[in-house]
Design a protein around this motif. Structure first.
Motif, short mmCIF file in Angstrom:
data_model
loop_
_atom_site.label_atom_id
_atom_site.label_comp_id
_atom_site.label_asym_id
_atom_site.label_seq_id
_atom_site.Cartn_x
_atom_site.Cartn_y
_atom_site.Cartn_z
N UNK A 31 0.81 -1.21 0.00
CA UNK A 31 0.00 0.00 0.00
C UNK A 31 0.85 1.27 0.00
N UNK A 32 2.05 1.18 0.60
CA UNK A 32 2.95 2.34 0.55
C UNK A 32 3.35 2.63 -0.90
N UNK A 33 3.67 1.57 -1.65
CA UNK A 33 4.02 1.76 -3.07
C UNK A 33 2.83 2.31 -3.84
N UNK A 34 1.64 1.81 -3.54
CA UNK A 34 0.45 2.27 -4.25
C UNK A 34 0.18 3.74 -3.96
N UNK A 35 0.28 4.15 -2.70
CA UNK A 35 0.03 5.54 -2.34
C UNK A 35 1.04 6.47 -3.00
N UNK A 36 2.31 6.04 -3.00
CA UNK A 36 3.36 6.84 -3.63
C UNK A 36 3.09 6.97 -5.12
N UNK A 37 2.79 5.86 -5.77
CA UNK A 37 2.59 5.85 -7.21
C UNK A 37 1.40 6.72 -7.61
N UNK A 38 0.32 6.67 -6.87
CA UNK A 38 -0.89 7.41 -7.22
C UNK A 38 -0.72 8.91 -7.08
N UNK A 64 9.65 9.76 -10.90
CA UNK A 64 10.80 9.27 -11.67
C UNK A 64 11.99 8.97 -10.77
N UNK A 65 12.13 9.71 -9.69
CA UNK A 65 13.24 9.47 -8.77
C UNK A 65 12.85 8.60 -7.59
N UNK A 66 11.66 8.82 -7.06
CA UNK A 66 11.30 8.17 -5.80
C UNK A 66 10.91 6.71 -5.98
N UNK A 67 10.19 6.36 -7.06
CA UNK A 67 9.70 4.99 -7.18
C UNK A 67 10.83 3.98 -7.35
N UNK A 68 11.82 4.20 -8.23
CA UNK A 68 12.91 3.20 -8.31
C UNK A 68 13.63 3.03 -6.98
N UNK A 69 13.86 4.14 -6.29
CA UNK A 69 14.54 4.06 -5.00
C UNK A 69 13.66 3.35 -3.97
N UNK A 70 12.35 3.61 -4.02
CA UNK A 70 11.43 2.96 -3.06
C UNK A 70 11.39 1.45 -3.28
N UNK A 71 11.38 1.02 -4.54
CA UNK A 71 11.37 -0.42 -4.84
C UNK A 71 12.66 -1.09 -4.35
N UNK A 72 13.80 -0.44 -4.60
CA UNK A 72 15.08 -0.99 -4.13
C UNK A 72 15.12 -1.05 -2.60
N UNK A 73 14.60 0.00 -1.98
CA UNK A 73 14.64 0.03 -0.51
C UNK A 73 13.70 -1.02 0.07
#
Length: 841
Positions: A245-252, A260-269
């Motif tokens: 849900x954190x990824x979903x909230x960020x993405x939306x 463009x910067x936060x999602x790749x880093x969030x997935x790696x983290x």
């Protein structure tokens, strides 16, 4: 903000309290029984219970509760789906979500409703949530990390009173949350794909992006048995939901640039968080770690569910990505506020959140590699649009736009854009660009906030639309339509009338569209408030949100530099024949326009020069630097009168070209006093003579005609002499005093030194810089706003009684003719309403 007294029962809105039960019937009954005891009128309170995965026992026990509307579901809809089901069946204009393992304080609903009624820009109220004993904090504030994880700040701490002040927050907890019903439905309610966890974070995030405020109100208290409803859920499943849900909230919800910067880093983290939590060896598949027996590489390796949770969360997020993409498109289309606007509400976005050594190392590396500090640093993109020439020779609008951009560039990324053909700026700490009108939309699309002057808004039709999400600041320091009454005297009547109507409509469009307005004086503020009221912008919601109206229109006068003037080159003395070091110089620092009265000044100088042959009057600039501004007839009349009186190049001197802005101090420092004279008319009443502040900057005593706000300043602060309009004798006496009365001159200079500190650009622009730190749309432009209470439709008997009363009143006023006229008017209104109801404009 103090909580307003919601008043008597008739004025209170209907509140629908919604609680969701899932195999916790005992707690739910306790919750609903406590809700019955609220200090709120029972006829304005609706209790709704949604029973997820209903059993015969829960249906029987919950159905037996008096005054509770029970909604059952054979499947488990989750918290989000259960709340949405309750909201669809609710009748209240306020929805109150309450966890089934919580109980409200008696004043819980009244305090929250008071906030919603007092502040129409508040879309949701987050209550204060304490533990069951009321001693420790469950919720008083929300925070959000850059990778999308929302958390409760101060949770578990003792409630010692330090969180008893109301404040804006990014989100409230779903265990105690009030939302305007119309708004909740317009946003589609909670996102049911979240099922549980972060659906409240996502909702608050979306509310804020659309310009609404979420307000924490400490007087709205509930007591919560934390996570009682999660007792049967394992920690691995909880982590799975949190990660997904954190990824979903960020993405939306974040912008394209941030994503463009936060999602790749969030997935790696996420992966590092999972391997660290499950204590997996990250090097076990390295080639130098191969076992001696190759068959051992085929042996299954046990993986802790804590490690598996994050990986599966990413996998499920990918499955749901097409649905979330559609949701993201909606949120990005409807958003009004930028990511930077919300940074203060994130509290500490760069906090890593988990104290795991390998995880912390990865967090720091990702933040540095993806430069996330700059993404979440709070900088906004602001476009300042003007139609004036931006060159070394600038007039008032360009000067004001330049310093506006300069002040905002200290904290934000700024573009100063002019549609004028003359753009040749000096060096600046912000971008200065020329744009053809057709190119303006690209700058508007780039910006989070647009500051407009003059006619520029007309050139971007999309920006004028009420559904435009861009925050618009209108700088209306120049009442152009009043100015045009004087400027247009030299044109034919038909052209003059058309120009005036066109300019007035240009201003009206700004006043209808703007979110924040800048004017130059209190007089102007009163004038523009009348305009706004006439256009219907001062609505009950706007007034209730701020009865002073300062959040919509503020005084931003013209300014002057923070530093004192320093000579950088020659000025007046020694550069013009017949002006010597011992002469007394009177400076006219602005242009010569139709609304000024230099003619009376010439007569005064002619009279005074008979006794003081060393007197000199210097006009700083006769031709406007903007080639689009034609020379006005007053300039020719001034030259002609000076010639006829024999003053030209003896006592009176004209600088035909405009003095470069960065060199004006050399001319000011050569002067002994500053002067401006004008006629008595409406333009004068509401004008702000911008170049007059340069006199204060240089410490020059001022002589000015009465009638405008600057004359009030000179009189009240004793900065010089104020004279009646068109009185050459009084003007001559005033000039003699400011040039030759040494004690008077010294007194003026001392007071000028104090007053000019109030007019530095930094001080003058403070209302704008503060607005840009937390920009929001005007209250009447918020989407999905609706009244909390509505006047009930009268009964047929009451309506008939009212009509009979009106009939008698009309007969008394004008007999049967008045009755006929009023009846015809009512028929036209009814017909118009029906046409509009069918979609006609």
């Amino acid at each position: 903000m103090d909580v307003a007294d919601p008043g008597n029962s008739a004025e209170l809105p209907m509140v629908s309290v919604i609680t969701v039960n899932y195999h916790g019937t005992d707690s739910t009954i306790t919750c609903l029984n406590a809700a019955r005891e609220l200090d709120y009128p029972p006829d304005k309170l609706e209790l709704i219970c949604v029973d997820n995965e209903t059993s015969a026992d829960s249906a029987e026990r919950l159905g037996a509760l008096d005054g509770v509307k029970l909604l059952t579901s054979r499947e488990n809809l989750g918290f989000a789906g259960g709340c949405n089901l309750g909201a669809r069946e609710a009748n209240g204009t306020v929805l109150a979500f309450l966890n089934n393992d919580a109980v409200p304080d008696p004043g819980w609903s009244r305090a929250a409703v008071g906030v919603l009624r007092a502040a129409p820009t508040v879309g949701a109220v987050a209550g204060k949530v304490l533990d069951w004993q009321g001693s420790r904090i469950d919720f008083v504030d929300g925070g959000l990390t850059w990778f999308g994880m929302g958390y409760k700040r101060h949770a578990g701490e003792l409630d010692e009173g330090s969180h008893d002040g109301a404040r804006d927050v990014l989100f409230g907890t779903g265990s105690s949350l009030f939302v305007r019903a119309e708004l909740f439905r317009a946003l589609g309610g909670f996102d049911e794909r979240f099922f549980m966890f972060y659906e409240d974070v996502d909702l608050g995030w979306r509310l804020n992006l659309r310009g609404w405020r979420v307000r924490y109100e400490p007087a709205s208290v509930a007591y919560h048995r934390h996570h009682e409803s999660m007792a049967a859920v394992s920690s691995a499943r909880e982590h799975y939901l949190l990660e997904r849900n954190a990824l979903a909230a960020l993405y939306k919800n974040v912008s394209e640039a941030t994503l463009a910067r936060a999602l790749p880093a969030a997935l790696a983290l996420n992966v590092r968080r999972s391997t660290a939590r499950g204590e997996l060896d990250p090097h076990q598949l390295e080639l130098d770690r191969r076992p001696a027996d190759p068959r051992e590489d085929e042996t299954p390796v046990p993986v802790d569910r804590q490690a598996l949770a994050g990986v599966l969360a990413i996998d499920r997020f990918v499955d749901l990505l097409p649905e979330f993409k559609r949701a993201r498109e909606v949120e990005q289309r409807e958003r009004i506020r930028s990511d930077a606007d919300l940074v203060p509400l994130l509290r500490k976005a760069m906090e890593p959140a988990y104290p795991l050594p390998r995880y912390l190392a990865a967090h720091d590396a990702l933040v540095e590699a993806f430069e996330l500090e700059t993404v979440f640093g709070g900088s906004r993109r602001i476009a300042v649009l003007t139609g004036d020439a931006i060159t070394e020779r600038m007039a008032g609008p360009a000067i004001r736009a330049w310093h506006t951009a300069e002040a905002l560039a200290v904290e934000h990324e700024v573009r100063l854009v002019s549609v004028n053909a003359e753009v040749a700026p000096t060096e600046a700490d912000f971008a200065v660009l020329r744009a053809a009108p057709r190119d303006l939309p690209s700058h508007v699309d780039w910006a989070d906030i647009v500051v407009v002057q003059g006619h520029v808004l007309e050139m971007v039709p999309a920006l004028r639309r009420q559904d435009s999400g861009t925050i618009v600041v209108c700088d209306i320091y120049d009442p152009m339509h009043l100015e045009l009454l004087e400027q247009g005297r030299d044109t034919d009547e038909q052209r003059r009338d058309a120009d005036l109507r066109g300019t007035t409509e240009v201003l009206n469009k700004q006043l209808r569209r703007g979110d924040f307005f800048l004017c130059a004086s209190q007089r102007q503020r009163h004038f523009w408030l009348g305009h706004l009221a006439a256009l219907g912008r001062i609505t009950p919601s706007v007034y209730d949100d701020d009865p002073t109206m300062r959040s919509m229109i503020s005084v931003v006068p013209f300014g002057l530099p923070n530093r004192p003037p320093n000579r950088t080159g020659p000025g007046i003395r020694g550069q013009r024949e017949n002006i010597g070091d011992g002469d007394k110089i009177v400076l006219w620092a602005g242009g010569v326009y139709s609304w000024f009265d230099p003619l009376t000044l010439l007569h005064a100088v002619h009279r005074l020069s008979e006794h003081h042959p060393e007197l000199r009057l210097f006009f700083l600039g006769m031709r406007h630097p903007n080639p689009d501004v034609p020379e006005m007839g007053m300039a020719d009349r001034t030259r002609e009168l000076s010639d006829r009186l024999g003053l030209t190049d003896k006592q009176v001197f004209f600088n035909e070209t405009w003095v470069p802005y960065e060199q004006r101090q050399n001319y000011l420092l050569d002067a002994d006093c500053g002067v401006t004279t004008h006629f008595e008319h409406v333009e004068t009443t509401f004008a702000f003579r911008t170049r007059m502040l340069d006199y204060l900057w240089a410490g020059l005593p001022v002589v000015t005609t009465d009638g405008d706000s600057f004359a009030d300043l000179v009189r009240d602060e004793r900065l010089g002499v104020v004279v009646p309009a068109e009185d050459p004798g009084a003007l001559a006496e005033a000039l003699e005093r400011v040039l030759y009365d040494e004690p008077f001159i010294q007194g003026c200079e001392e007071r000028i030194a104090e007053v000019r500190e109030r007019f530095t650009w930094e001080t003058a622009l403070r209302p704008l810089t503060e607005f840009c730190r937390d920009p929001r749309p005007a209250p009447d432009r918020l989407p999905a706003s609706a009244p909390l209470t509505r006047t009930p439709r009268p009964s047929r008997t009451a309506a008939l009684r009212d009509d009979v009363g009106l009939l008698r009143e009309y007969l008394d006023q004008g007999g049967i003719r008045e009755v006929t006229k009023r009846a015809a008017g009512r028929l036209r209104r009814v017909a118009g309403q029906r046409l509009r109801g069918k979609g006609n404009p």
